[in-house]
Design a protein around this motif. Sequence first.
Motif, PDB file in Angstrom:
ATOM      1  N   UNK A 109      14.622 -12.180  -6.011  1.00 17.98           N
ATOM      2  CA  UNK A 109      14.559 -10.881  -5.336  1.00 17.98           C
ATOM      3  C   UNK A 109      15.330  -9.819  -6.108  1.00 17.98           C
ATOM      4  N   UNK A 110      16.502 -10.192  -6.628  1.00 11.96           N
ATOM      5  CA  UNK A 110      17.286  -9.244  -7.419  1.00 11.96           C
ATOM      6  C   UNK A 110      16.541  -8.864  -8.693  1.00 11.96           C
ATOM      7  N   UNK A 111      15.831  -9.818  -9.256  1.00  9.59           N
ATOM      8  CA  UNK A 111      15.016  -9.497 -10.428  1.00  9.59           C
ATOM      9  C   UNK A 111      13.940  -8.486 -10.061  1.00  9.59           C
ATOM     10  N   UNK A 112      13.272  -8.723  -8.937  1.00  6.19           N
ATOM     11  CA  UNK A 112      12.233  -7.777  -8.539  1.00  6.19           C
ATOM     12  C   UNK A 112      12.824  -6.396  -8.273  1.00  6.19           C
ATOM     13  N   UNK A 113      13.999  -6.366  -7.632  1.00  7.49           N
ATOM     14  CA  UNK A 113      14.662  -5.090  -7.381  1.00  7.49           C
ATOM     15  C   UNK A 113      14.969  -4.391  -8.701  1.00  7.49           C
ATOM     16  N   UNK A 114      15.434  -5.168  -9.679  1.00  7.96           N
ATOM     17  CA  UNK A 114      15.675  -4.602 -11.002  1.00  7.96           C
ATOM     18  C   UNK A 114      14.406  -4.061 -11.631  1.00  7.96           C
ATOM     19  N   UNK A 115      13.294  -4.798 -11.456  1.00  6.83           N
ATOM     20  CA  UNK A 115      12.005  -4.339 -11.993  1.00  6.83           C
ATOM     21  C   UNK A 115      11.611  -2.986 -11.408  1.00  6.83           C
ATOM     22  N   UNK A 116      11.798  -2.855 -10.088  1.00 12.22           N
ATOM     23  CA  UNK A 116      11.406  -1.601  -9.433  1.00 12.22           C
ATOM     24  C   UNK A 116      12.301  -0.446  -9.891  1.00 12.22           C
ATOM     25  N   UNK A 117      13.605  -0.688  -9.965  1.00 15.11           N
ATOM     26  CA  UNK A 117      14.525   0.353 -10.439  1.00 15.11           C
ATOM     27  C   UNK A 117      14.214   0.722 -11.895  1.00 15.11           C
ATOM     28  N   UNK A 118      13.885  -0.284 -12.695  1.00 15.17           N
ATOM     29  CA  UNK A 118      13.588  -0.041 -14.107  1.00 15.17           C
ATOM     30  C   UNK A 118      12.344   0.827 -14.250  1.00 15.17           C
TER      31      UNK A 118
END
Length: 487
Positions: free
Chosen positions: A307-316
Amino acid sequence: MNDQDEMTKIDSSKIGMHRQAALPPKNSNCLCGSGEKFKRCCADKLPGWQLGKRTRDALAAKDYASALVACRADITQYTIWHKTNTDPLLHSAPEAVEYFLNLDIRALTELAELLGMCYAETDKSDEFPATLEQLRLNINHPRWQRKIIYLQAFHALTADKNKRASRRELEKLGSMEFETDIEILQLYIELFHDDLTFTAKQKLVDRIILLAESAIDRLHYRCIRAIDFLLIGDMQDALQEISVAVDAYKQDSSKKADSLYERHRYTMAIGLVGRLSKEPKWTDQAIAICKDLIEEDGWTESGRADLLRQLGDEFRFKGDWVSARDSYRQAYAIQSLPILQVFLAECLVETDGWEIAANTIRTVDLIEPKSAEFVDYVFTFAYIAIAGDDKSMLSESENLLRGLSIPSPYFREQRDSLLMEVINTVRTGKSPAGTNRAHSLLHGMASTVLRYMKLEPNFMGIGINLGKILENLSKDEQAHPAKQNRR
């Protein structure tokens, strides 16, 4: 009666049956596939109508050794029910018993999958293939034999990480032209996706969508349809497909209250809509849902990292580099996946400078050369080289890009464009426009997009806490005993 040769008929009131049950001979191999004699294995552990309870309790307590024993007894119990009720009718009244045969195959498949997890948690994964071969005898029907092959292939892929062996197993099933087992079709697409023509893939995905029983499964495979259009460079149809998929999911009358799993998959879908449409509202919505999901307590550590990876993807994608950097760092602290370092390195160019980014990308552990993650690694390495105008990195980037084999026209075009930016930077030096063009090519990120091609649904794969699920299921059954499946 010779118990070596025939099934023993006994009064089975103690194990929850209302007729005489067909138990295996005491000295025959146990039906759980352990290889032990029945009398020394599950004979005194049959759960009757409490099937599954001991397994759930043991898993919730993380007592995997006890869960393994209990799950074996569950398999033996259900197989006895099958041999008592369904098996006698398979030849005399096959049409009348079709419903119960399907029920038995599904139930024993789920129990076998759970058994495989118990083997893995007790460091006995290498014993599971032999167990599956023993379980092959439990149902005398071709569909069950195909299911065993599926389970062998799935085990090779997930436990042994051996895609080649998994493909060999699944090839034993022959043509998929008339296959109606959705799990077999799902695994086939996972293993042979790159070998199929666009039309063949679309036909298989359409069949899965028709067979899928849940709204979230239909959403997932409609997303795969969209990805297939993207991979051939058809952005317009890709966006249309994914938009239709999201709308259909929201309107699906069969969709009940969203579970953690469903919310996770839905968030990935709307994140993809944001990437294709470039409309900020979708990315913002994905970020909001991700933040809410992370606060839930039903995730394993790997699930939280995902989930944190996905959150990072969206922020990126949004360009919020500080938030993206922090999300990837948190994810990496939980699960040190090389791809997280790759994404972190891209963020560091914007937040900490290209030198720190270069040091980070050079510390990335070895990534499988033919994987989507390797494509992202090469693209990010090249971008950092361009951003820093580093001659050594630029030369290395050119070699990496030239050697990168990409079947997808979409990513192949990105590779060629990035290669031109590397060559131009070597010839004329760094320019803001060139750096920006190189950076824009990273928005597609192969591994982010191709996460949709991973085998789903598989709740263990996305890190949902199985113990939590089983605990909730147990509470639900206690509150609603009529829901229990009583054969």
